[in-house]
Design an enzyme around this catalytic site. Structure first.
Site, PDB file in Angstrom:
ATOM      1  N   ASP A 157      -0.231   4.026  -5.493  1.00 28.52           N
ATOM      2  CA  ASP A 157      -0.088   2.820  -6.251  1.00 28.52           C
ATOM      3  C   ASP A 157      -0.798   3.042  -7.742  1.00 28.52           C
ATOM      4  OD1 ASP A 157      -2.700   2.532  -5.251  1.00 28.52           O
ATOM      5  OD2 ASP A 157      -2.813   0.426  -5.653  1.00 28.52           O
ATOM      6  N   HIS A 480       4.326   8.339  -0.013  1.00 26.84           N
ATOM      7  CA  HIS A 480       4.456   7.161  -0.801  1.00 26.84           C
ATOM      8  C   HIS A 480       3.675   7.352  -1.898  1.00 26.84           C
ATOM      9  CE1 HIS A 480       4.697   2.534  -1.000  1.00 26.84           C
ATOM     10  NE2 HIS A 480       3.482   2.627  -1.480  1.00 26.84           N
ATOM     11  N   ASP A 523       7.456  11.206   7.499  1.00 26.79           N
ATOM     12  CA  ASP A 523       7.486  11.756   6.175  1.00 26.79           C
ATOM     13  C   ASP A 523       8.557  11.046   5.504  1.00 26.79           C
ATOM     14  OD1 ASP A 523       7.427  13.169   3.781  1.00 26.79           O
ATOM     15  OD2 ASP A 523       8.427  14.795   4.590  1.00 26.79           O
ATOM     16  N   GLU A 532       1.000   7.776   2.636  1.00 24.94           N
ATOM     17  CA  GLU A 532       0.505   7.917   1.184  1.00 24.94           C
ATOM     18  C   GLU A 532      -0.516   8.882   0.890  1.00 24.94           C
ATOM     19  OE1 GLU A 532      -0.485   3.617   0.179  1.00 24.94           O
ATOM     20  OE2 GLU A 532      -1.138   3.947  -2.106  1.00 24.94           O
TER      21      GLU A 532
HETATM   22  O1  G3I Z   1     -12.928  -2.461  10.072  1.00 23.94           O
HETATM   23  C1  G3I Z   1     -11.899  -2.796  11.168  1.00 23.94           C
HETATM   24  C2  G3I Z   1     -12.606  -2.279  12.291  1.00 23.94           C
HETATM   25  O2  G3I Z   1     -13.638  -3.113  12.448  1.00 23.94           O
HETATM   26  C3  G3I Z   1     -11.322  -2.453  13.467  1.00 23.94           C
HETATM   27  O3  G3I Z   1     -11.832  -1.790  14.439  1.00 23.94           O
HETATM   28  C4  G3I Z   1     -10.283  -1.458  12.919  1.00 23.94           C
HETATM   29  C5  G3I Z   1      -9.270  -1.848  13.960  1.00 23.94           C
HETATM   30  O4  G3I Z   1      -7.905  -1.486  13.356  1.00 23.94           O
HETATM   31  O5  G3I Z   1      -9.955  -2.052  11.858  1.00 23.94           O
HETATM   32  C6  G3I Z   1     -10.815  -1.878  10.628  1.00 23.94           C
HETATM   33  O6  G3I Z   1     -10.401  -2.372   9.361  1.00 23.94           O
HETATM   34  C7  G3I Z   1      -9.371  -1.342   8.749  1.00 23.94           C
HETATM   35  C8  G3I Z   1      -9.870  -1.145   7.403  1.00 23.94           C
HETATM   36  O7  G3I Z   1      -8.875  -0.301   6.681  1.00 23.94           O
HETATM   37  C9  G3I Z   1     -11.057  -0.229   7.596  1.00 23.94           C
HETATM   38  O8  G3I Z   1     -11.106   0.949   7.979  1.00 23.94           O
HETATM   39  C10 G3I Z   1      -8.067  -2.027   8.769  1.00 23.94           C
HETATM   40  O9  G3I Z   1      -7.472  -2.065  10.162  1.00 23.94           O
HETATM   41  C11 G3I Z   1      -6.947  -1.270   7.903  1.00 23.94           C
HETATM   42  O10 G3I Z   1      -5.741  -1.652   7.755  1.00 23.94           O
HETATM   43  C12 G3I Z   1      -7.450  -0.802   6.514  1.00 23.94           C
HETATM   44  O11 G3I Z   1      -6.780   0.099   5.950  1.00 23.94           O
HETATM   45  C13 G3I Z   1      -6.985   0.271   4.448  1.00 23.94           C
HETATM   46  C14 G3I Z   1      -5.723  -0.071   3.864  1.00 23.94           C
HETATM   47  O12 G3I Z   1      -5.876   0.431   2.295  1.00 23.94           O
HETATM   48  C15 G3I Z   1      -5.399  -1.709   3.795  1.00 23.94           C
HETATM   49  O13 G3I Z   1      -6.110  -2.474   3.569  1.00 23.94           O
HETATM   50  C16 G3I Z   1      -7.397   1.745   4.525  1.00 23.94           C
HETATM   51  O14 G3I Z   1      -8.569   1.895   5.033  1.00 23.94           O
HETATM   52  C17 G3I Z   1      -7.485   1.828   2.761  1.00 23.94           C
HETATM   53  O15 G3I Z   1      -7.557   3.381   2.697  1.00 23.94           O
HETATM   54  C18 G3I Z   1      -6.187   1.578   2.092  1.00 23.94           C
HETATM   55  O16 G3I Z   1      -6.486   1.975   0.679  1.00 23.94           O
HETATM   56  C19 G3I Z   1      -5.103   1.664  -0.045  1.00 23.94           C
HETATM   57  C20 G3I Z   1      -5.459   0.302  -1.254  1.00 23.94           C
HETATM   58  O17 G3I Z   1      -5.875  -0.829  -0.256  1.00 23.94           O
HETATM   59  C21 G3I Z   1      -4.456   0.445  -2.208  1.00 23.94           C
HETATM   60  N1  G3I Z   1      -4.162   1.895  -2.559  1.00 23.94           N
HETATM   61  C22 G3I Z   1      -3.828   2.673  -1.929  1.00 23.94           C
HETATM   62  C23 G3I Z   1      -4.749   2.716  -0.650  1.00 23.94           C
HETATM   63  C24 G3I Z   1      -4.150   3.882   0.387  1.00 23.94           C
HETATM   64  O18 G3I Z   1      -3.434   3.509   1.311  1.00 23.94           O
HETATM   65  O1  9MR Z   2       2.362   0.670  -2.493  1.00 26.14           O
HETATM   66  C1  9MR Z   2       1.319  -0.059  -2.020  1.00 26.14           C
HETATM   67  C2  9MR Z   2       0.135   0.858  -1.317  1.00 26.14           C
HETATM   68  O2  9MR Z   2      -0.369   1.597  -2.413  1.00 26.14           O
HETATM   69  C3  9MR Z   2      -0.589   0.125  -0.346  1.00 26.14           C
HETATM   70  O3  9MR Z   2      -1.490   1.182   0.078  1.00 26.14           O
HETATM   71  C4  9MR Z   2      -0.103  -0.716   0.503  1.00 26.14           C
HETATM   72  C5  9MR Z   2      -1.068  -1.531   1.558  1.00 26.14           C
HETATM   73  O4  9MR Z   2      -1.835  -2.426   0.692  1.00 26.14           O
HETATM   74  O5  9MR Z   2       0.816  -1.600  -0.128  1.00 26.14           O
HETATM   75  C6  9MR Z   2       1.898  -0.896  -0.654  1.00 26.14           C
HETATM   76  O6  9MR Z   2       2.642  -1.845  -1.332  1.00 26.14           O
HETATM   77  C7  9MR Z   2       3.628  -2.486  -0.411  1.00 26.14           C
HETATM   78  C8  9MR Z   2       3.193  -3.932  -0.187  1.00 26.14           C
HETATM   79  O7  9MR Z   2       1.927  -3.973   0.221  1.00 26.14           O
HETATM   80  C9  9MR Z   2       4.433  -4.647   0.408  1.00 26.14           C
HETATM   81  N1  9MR Z   2       5.677  -4.747  -0.264  1.00 26.14           N
HETATM   82  C10 9MR Z   2       5.969  -3.112  -0.398  1.00 26.14           C
HETATM   83  C11 9MR Z   2       4.858  -2.414  -1.144  1.00 26.14           C
HETATM   84  C12 9MR Z   2       5.237  -0.951  -1.196  1.00 26.14           C
HETATM   85  O8  9MR Z   2       6.596  -0.547  -1.161  1.00 26.14           O
END
Ligand code: G3I
Ligand code: 9MR
Length: 553
Positions: A157, A480, A523, A532
């Site tokens: 993103d 992604h 993939d 991603e």
């Molecule tokens: O903290 C809980 C834990 O207590 C629990 O046991 C576990 C079970 O699933 O979940 C944990 O939370 C997770 C959290 O990360 C911390 O590890 C969530 O399920 C999981 O959905 C969450 O994922 C994060 C994701 O964003 C969604 O918020 C990823 O770590 C994080 O790397 C990812 O980051 C994104 C940014 O938001 C936007 N840009 C891209 C980036 C990479 O995808």
């Molecule tokens: O592109 C976004 C990615 O960088 C994030 O990790 C992800 C989770 O927050 O969200 C992606 O964006 C999606 C959005 O959450 C839902 N609609 C589709 C978007 C990507 O195509």
């Protein structure tokens, strides 16, 4: 037949993994013509994976150490990709992973002479970023325009998040601190190559300047992120013109900036001629951010709550950590190391009791342990070095036993819990912990264990992918990653680490063929939960690959 698709150091353990158990006879290492046999071994006993229904047999050819290019051949089954045995087999990956950050630069055009066929125009200028109503203050009311150019895009993103930038920048600076000689000889072919700073510091500086600007100089507070209200479409950066915002200040952002700015003040101090004043400004910023945090010790970033109160609603990544004990500890260790001032000791003491755990964007205590074990110039900091070292070594030790049981003979995958969103970074961060233990103890077993996770990342895993774009024979072609999707070039931007298997499959992408912990990967560019890329995943890859090269040298 899964193996490290880059190759093996001559003296290292060399393992390929045959999926399925039908074949149980000999295997051969042959020349790439598949005829000249150079080594004969026997496949190991059948193993049941801990992380899926996969069964495997191990082909161990550690005793074969002649430099060259080969394949593993299993009669009746086929042969592996071509791999190399030689020194510097991870040099290319190490450089590419760091160059990956250059490709993430936000506000600069990527010129062809540096970016090759992935050259592009500048992305978001971020010179007129709006203060979101959630961030309004007397001196900066809502709608105030701020200039916050530069930095790296977080991931696939186009947003910039202070919290995730924190661990990322720390990891790159730590790689430089730990293996300075390696980085000093590295040439990444970035615009700054050839100046007096090592390329890794030039690249860090590109992001650091943006991070410093995220502080409100009026009160020292730090905006949580610089972002669109909602994610941009799958378009090239610089095409979309949606408004950019800084949202509310948070304690996590303040502590991340304090930690990184303090660390940078030390790292850049020897370069006063090249970057005059930078070290001092970093320390000023760090102190002000810390002071703000002391006044505002638990301001969480709760995006859903924020959206109930303010418009426009912000739906991009939250990085919303709810427990800041570890952020306090990490920032305190960096402040203490940079200043030697005992005012920071209380927060260090408070964090010392916690057990060591793998670092991630929301769990940074280990970064503080790494700091304490390493940099102890002042008397006050010195007292923590021995206990921190003991914790790091104990943690590394706890990772070792599972390798014996693991059907892929890696440290990664000691339990299904290793396979989270960004699992590739779990492998890389385990590798760092092991290399820290190697550095602190001199015991080679930790180096060997760390190398097994490099093998995991580059192909010895249940998916058979090398997770680094452009590095290996079977690599992600559809990450992604907006630029890679939108640029019309077949190959994705190189040197980027795909997130890897994640049975959470939160993207609900339709193309997952498997859903078990170590196989839930597709993939496909719809798969932001498994495919991603992200800066906090690439940074530990830089550390791991560079450190292995530096140590093996
Ligand atoms: O903290 C809980 C834990 O207590 C629990 O046991 C576990 C079970 O699933 O979940 C944990 O939370 C997770 C959290 O990360 C911390 O590890 C969530 O399920 C999981 O959905 C969450 O994922 C994060 C994701 O964003 C969604 O918020 C990823 O770590 C994080 O790397 C990812 O980051 C994104 C940014 O938001 C936007 N840009 C891209 C980036 C990479 O995808
Ligand atoms: O592109 C976004 C990615 O960088 C994030 O990790 C992800 C989770 O927050 O969200 C992606 O964006 C999606 C959005 O959450 C839902 N609609 C589709 C978007 C990507 O195509």
């Amino acid at each position: 037949i899964c193996l490290n698709q880059a190759g093996f150091y001559p003296s290292a353990a060399k393992i390929a993994v045959v999926k399925g158990t039908r074949n149980d006879g000999p295997f051969y290492i042959t020349a790439t013509n598949l005829r000249d046999t150079l080594f004969r071994g026997v496949l190991g006993a059948a193993k049941q994976s801990l992380n899926s229904s996969t069964k495997t047999r191990i082909a161990d050819f550690s005793n074969f150490n002649k430099a060259g290019s080969y394949v593993v051949l299993v009669p009746g089954l086929g042969h592996s990709y071509v791999f190399r045995i030689g020194n510097k087999v991870h040099d290319g990956v190490a450089a590419a992973a760091l160059k990956g950050f250059y490709y993430q630069r936000v506000s600069t055009p990527l010129q062809e002479q540096y970016a090759g066929k992935w050259h592009r125009g500048a992305g978001h200028p971020d010179t007129a970023v709006l203060v979101h109503p959630s961030a309004a203050s007397a001196s900066r009311p809502a709608g105030t325009k701020l200039s916050l150019p530069g930095g790296w895009y977080d991931a696939g993103d186009y947003n910039k998040y202070v919290v995730n930038s924190g661990i990322t920048t720390n990891t790159l600076l730590s790689a430089y601190e730990d293996y300075a000689a390696y980085f000093k000889q590295q040439n990444l072919n970035i615009p700054e190559s050839g100046n007096a700073l090592p390329d890794v510091l030039d690249e860090v500086l590109y992001n650091l300047r943006w991070m410093l600007a995220m502080q409100d100089p009026n009160d020292g507070g730090v905006y949580h992120k610089c972002t669109n209200a909602s994610f941009d479409g799958m378009l090239m950066p610089g095409i979309t013109r949606a408004p950019r915002y800084v949202v509310q200040k948070s304690t996590a952002a303040a502590l991340n900036l304090a930690a990184v700015a303090a660390q940078a003040s030390v790292a850049f101090r020897p370069f006063a001629k090249q970057v005059p004043g930078l070290s001092d400004s970093c320390l000023q910023v760090a102190k002000k951010a810390w002071a703000w945090a002391v006044q505002n010790p638990n301001v969480l970033y709760e995006q859903d709550n924020m959206n109930k109160e303010f418009e426009p609603k912000v739906t991009t990544g939250a990085y919303g950590d709810r427990n800041l004990v570890d952020e306090w500890f990490w920032a305190a260790t960096e402040m203490l190391a940079a200043t030697g001032d005992k005012t920071y000791a209380a927060k260090v003491d408070a964090g010392m009791a916690a057990a060591a755990s793998l670092p991630s964007w929301n769990s940074v205590a280990m970064l503080g342990m790494y700091r304490l074990a390493k940099q102890a110039k002042s008397a006050i900091a010195k007292q923590y070095a021995a206990p921190a070292k003991a914790k790091i070594i104990a943690f590394a030790e706890s990772l070792l036993p599972a390798q014996q049981r693991n059907a892929f003979a890696t440290i990664m995958g000691q339990s299904p819990r290793d396979f989270i969103w960004g699992s590739s970074a779990v492998a890389a961060n385990q590798g760092i912990a092991l290399l820290k233990a190697f550095q602190l103890s001199g015991d080679r077993k930790y180096f060997t264990a760390a190398l097994s996770n490099m093998d995991y990342i580059l192909g010895r895993n249940a998916t058979g992918y090398s997770f680094v774009t452009g590095h290996g024979s079977k690599t992600p072609m559809h990450p992604h990653h907006r630029p890679s999707v939108a640029d019309g070039i077949t190959e994705p931007v190189p040197g980027l680490l795909s997130g890897g298997p994640n049975p959470g499959m939160q993207d609900k992408c339709g193309t997952y063929k498997f859903n078990e912990p170590e196989t839930a990967f597709t993939d496909d560019d719809c798969s932001y939960a498994s495919n991603e890329i992200a800066i906090n995943w690439n940074a530990p890859l830089v550390y791991l690959a560079s450190a292995l090269e530096a140590i093996n040298d």
